[in-house]
Write a protein that holds these residues in place. Sequence first.
Motif, PDB file in Angstrom:
ATOM      1  N   UNK A 303       0.833  -1.197   0.000  1.00 49.02           N
ATOM      2  CA  UNK A 303       0.000   0.000   0.000  1.00 49.02           C
ATOM      3  C   UNK A 303       0.869   1.249   0.000  1.00 49.02           C
ATOM      4  N   UNK A 304       1.858   1.278   0.888  1.00 42.69           N
ATOM      5  CA  UNK A 304       2.781   2.423   0.940  1.00 42.69           C
ATOM      6  C   UNK A 304       4.203   1.898   1.066  1.00 42.69           C
ATOM      7  N   UNK A 308       7.738   6.165   1.326  1.00 48.06           N
ATOM      8  CA  UNK A 308       6.530   6.981   1.445  1.00 48.06           C
ATOM      9  C   UNK A 308       5.685   7.012   0.193  1.00 48.06           C
ATOM     10  N   UNK A 309       6.202   6.484  -0.921  1.00 46.01           N
ATOM     11  CA  UNK A 309       5.422   6.428  -2.158  1.00 46.01           C
ATOM     12  C   UNK A 309       4.342   5.355  -2.056  1.00 46.01           C
ATOM     13  N   UNK A 310       3.476   5.355  -3.042  1.00 50.24           N
ATOM     14  CA  UNK A 310       2.353   4.424  -3.025  1.00 50.24           C
ATOM     15  C   UNK A 310       2.464   3.432  -4.181  1.00 50.24           C
ATOM     16  N   UNK A 311       2.066   2.201  -3.904  1.00 50.29           N
ATOM     17  CA  UNK A 311       2.090   1.172  -4.933  1.00 50.29           C
ATOM     18  C   UNK A 311       0.798   1.147  -5.727  1.00 50.29           C
ATOM     19  N   UNK A 312       0.791   0.319  -6.796  1.00 49.28           N
ATOM     20  CA  UNK A 312      -0.417   0.182  -7.614  1.00 49.28           C
ATOM     21  C   UNK A 312      -1.598  -0.291  -6.778  1.00 49.28           C
ATOM     22  N   UNK A 313      -1.300  -1.140  -5.792  1.00 47.82           N
ATOM     23  CA  UNK A 313      -2.365  -1.654  -4.940  1.00 47.82           C
ATOM     24  C   UNK A 313      -3.120  -0.545  -4.235  1.00 47.82           C
ATOM     25  N   UNK A 317      -7.071   0.173  -4.706  1.00 48.37           N
ATOM     26  CA  UNK A 317      -7.969   0.177  -3.548  1.00 48.37           C
ATOM     27  C   UNK A 317      -8.691   1.523  -3.425  1.00 48.37           C
ATOM     28  N   UNK A 318      -7.972   2.595  -3.682  1.00 48.19           N
ATOM     29  CA  UNK A 318      -8.596   3.920  -3.637  1.00 48.19           C
ATOM     30  C   UNK A 318      -9.679   4.037  -4.708  1.00 48.19           C
ATOM     31  N   UNK A 341      -4.528 -11.265 -13.193  1.00 50.79           N
ATOM     32  CA  UNK A 341      -5.642 -11.928 -12.514  1.00 50.79           C
ATOM     33  C   UNK A 341      -5.440 -11.989 -11.003  1.00 50.79           C
ATOM     34  N   UNK A 342      -4.285 -12.480 -10.569  1.00 42.09           N
ATOM     35  CA  UNK A 342      -4.072 -12.615  -9.118  1.00 42.09           C
ATOM     36  C   UNK A 342      -4.041 -11.256  -8.431  1.00 42.09           C
ATOM     37  N   UNK A 343      -3.452 -10.271  -9.086  1.00 40.54           N
ATOM     38  CA  UNK A 343      -3.417  -8.937  -8.493  1.00 40.54           C
ATOM     39  C   UNK A 343      -4.828  -8.454  -8.197  1.00 40.54           C
TER      40      UNK A 343
END
Length: 574
Positions: A303-304, A308-313, A317-318, A341-343
């Motif tokens: 998530x982070x 401090x950057x943010x991932x695709x996840x 989710x946002x 698919x799994x992501x």
Amino acid sequence: MANLEQLLQKRLTPAFETVAGAPADPSLRRSQHADFQADGALPLARKLGRNPREIAADVVRHAHLDDLCQSVEISGPGFINLTFAEDALAPLIAEMAGQGRLGVAPVTQPDTVVIDYSAPNVAKEMHVGHLRSTVIGDAAVRLLEWLGHRVIKANHLGDWGTPFGMLIEHLLDIGETEAAHELSLGDLNSFYRAARAKFDTDDAFKERARTRVVALQGGDEQTLRLWRLLVDESEKYFLAVYDRLDVCLTEKDFFGESFYNDRLHPVVQELDRLGLLRDSEGAKVVFPQGFTNRDGDPLPIIVQKRDGGFGYGATDLAAIRYRTQELHANRLLYVVGLPQKQHFEMVFEAAREAGWLTTAARAQHVGFGSILGPDGKILRSRAGDTIKLVELIDEAVARAAALVAEKNPDLDDETRAEVARMVGIGAIKYADLSNDRVKDYVFDWQRMLSFDGNTAPYLQYAHARIRSIFRRGGVAAPAGLSAVAVSEPAERTLAIELLAFEGVVATVAETLEFHRLAAYLYTLATAFTAFYEKCPVLRAEGETRESRLALCDLTARVLARGLTLLGIGAPVRM
């Protein structure tokens, strides 16, 4: 209007349940030996310990089929073969012919559907890898909107992240005017490659790019303005491609990754408050239930990051949180390749655990396979490069123009150009949509542009051929018929195919398996060809002529509507 399978289901289900003494499925399907076949006696025989033919006979005795079927026979080990009566088919066809919606009523409880598709990256040209997402997503939009659902198109543009540091610095190096000119020409790849080359070879440039990323993420005014220039010019290019491909996406449908920036911290905070957030080597992650690696360790969604950057996840989710809580969507469709698919399964599970996806809001990964070349590998140019989407479109239209000119040299230039556009783009889309989307398929120009077989040109030609009947006869489609004659075998076959349209549309709206709609249209077109060969239309007289003209018109309308739902044009002349 109920379709034929629904009518039989309604009559047979109570009979099966009476014999079974419990709920039982008739297991209806189309048959080569009759119009439909009910196979439900076989599994019921195993359950009851009885002879399946005896069970089938009991079902037939309890079912009320006299007004629907001219023949009900038990065959084989216990199949029930059902053949519709002409008196049952004729008024149903007349009713369908008299409706603008061809027997398909709008949904009574419309969903709010968000369709996430296409998703190109800023400062990169669209290529063949974007084709399937764009074409499948566009077909989903067209179908669900026609059924009356509220559809929100979400083009998840790649418009944020570390590459923009180098892109903005390259823009400054060559000047805003030159950069805008270069990007406006649609040569996005050259711009990106030049920026990347400097980033990989020039340490000073690399440091400037990294500093620029920090400024971008920090909201620096000048940096944001330059970033906006890159995004705006790229969006103009994408819209030009969409226009040429004839898809529904507009400037209002761009929802870039940047759109969710202000929503990322609230996502982290809410996940933390819900007790779902964990620390993992300095990063903040979520471990959705049911996902492990080969060693049995739980798999995380980052998530982070540690920096401090943010991932695709986090962005995904946002997006779910925004789409369900602010847009109030209850169906989320993600038209993205199968490797993801799994992501998406992990993201959906995390969203369910957070309460953003509930039983009232479902998410579906509309996955798809790859487009392959004749060598069985991912489709590329002869030089081994990725094929630009605009080049693919141009080649399709050029090839189609040559075929149309050969088939009908009497068409005027304007009509020939328009028909070539419909045929070329239709061929690309149909080659994609007529294949099971979860499978890879081979891109074959000769097959997809053929006027024979299961192709768009064949269906388009069938539609144009029907419309030519009315031009040659100087007649209009009959209106207000109380019944359409279906006494000849070819008439019956065509009528039954026409009445299957509503059921096919309903199935595809749920499964988004567009190859089923394509297969239906091909079957309908071949049924019409057989009808036209065996049942004279313009040479018939009186009520027979009127009835057959009505069948012709209805077939043309169903073909046109089906092609339109796939995003394919239906020329009236070819």
